[in-house]
Design an enzyme around this catalytic site. Sequence first.
Site, PDB file in Angstrom:
ATOM      1  CE  LYS A  53      -3.952  -2.401   2.223  1.00  0.00           C
ATOM      2  NZ  LYS A  53      -4.542  -2.912   3.397  1.00  0.00           N
ATOM      3  CD  GLN A  97      -3.597  -4.280   6.501  1.00  0.00           C
ATOM      4  OE1 GLN A  97      -3.413  -3.681   5.910  1.00  0.00           O
ATOM      5  NE2 GLN A  97      -4.074  -5.512   6.214  1.00  0.00           N
ATOM      6  CG  ASP A 120      -9.913  -0.345   5.046  1.00  0.00           C
ATOM      7  OD1 ASP A 120      -9.737  -0.531   3.989  1.00  0.00           O
ATOM      8  OD2 ASP A 120      -9.209  -0.558   5.903  1.00  0.00           O
TER       9      ASP A 120
END
Length: 295
Positions: A53, A97, A120
């Site tokens: 990422k 994460q 997200d």
Amino acid sequence: MSTVIDGKALAEALRSRMKQAVSELQAEHDIVPGLAVVLVGENPASQIYVKSKARQTVEIGMQSFEHRLPESTSEDDLVQLIEELNHKPQVNGILVQLPLPAQINSERIINTINVNKDVDGFHVENTGRLSIGSDSLIPCTPAGCLILLKQTIDDLTGKNAVIVGRSNIVGKPIAQLLLKEHCTVTIAHSRTRDLPSVCRQADILIAAVGVPEMVKGDWVKPGATVIDVGINRITDSSGKNKLVGDVHYASASQVTGAITPVPGGVGPMTIACLLQNTIIATCRQRRVKLPEVTT
Ligand code: NDP
């Protein structure tokens, strides 16, 4: 002959459009979008994702902020970091994460992220907005699945879509997106009765289960489009490690109209959609028009 849906190529095309969007934002508004990624602990798969990422963020010209915290980090310390990032103007997107270590309540962490920086799309407000069909930041893997489907099928209206898996981060948001596209949606899960026959009703079959190669060819309606979200690391009969999906590709691809491979299907789309979400979030925060190339 089944079409192989090339997620790698589509992700590359999306990244290249995002790169152009970043360069337009910089040239026209002197804005450089910034994405902060927070990793707690040493989970090897998470480390690979976070590295990837960060690399792709920088490659398209955005700023990347990486925060690596020890496995023993307390929930309150993580909340404090997120609150700092919420207030940092250079940070337009925040991603924590998952999975988080057991001592940390993931729901509290996700809902601490400023809803406008929740790239997200897991914050309860974004989830709620998606479920009533209003504007929201859409979770990246589901957004990627929708792009793959739209590239493959001209009009999703009225298609029977079966999604195997009802997680908050994959199964449920995919269902919401497909409802918005006027599909007739069934969500299956571990308590579903006679799963093979439910799957055989699907014009669009999406597997998001986490069980290697569970969906077999004789579960698939001939000509159906199959999107395999699963990423499972297995050791094959010759002792070699390999990645497989939740669909038994060899048998399913004999029957499908189109199918995503693993690797090279949904996986690459997820990060490309994260970059897109970061640009969308930036434009909303700075109240500038989204570059046309982004939409
Ligand atoms: P979860 O474990 O959170 O959810 C799995 C879902 O599958 C649950 O709803 C569960 O049902 C259902 N399920 C499990 N076993 C069966 C079974 N035997 N029959 C029917 N349903 C079953 O997983 P995620 O949604 O997070 O991930 C799913 C897969 O997608 C994983 O392989 C993961 O690695 C992959 N993934 C890939 C991403 C990408 O970028 N490509 C991103 C995120 C995930 P129940 O609710 O009843 O327990």
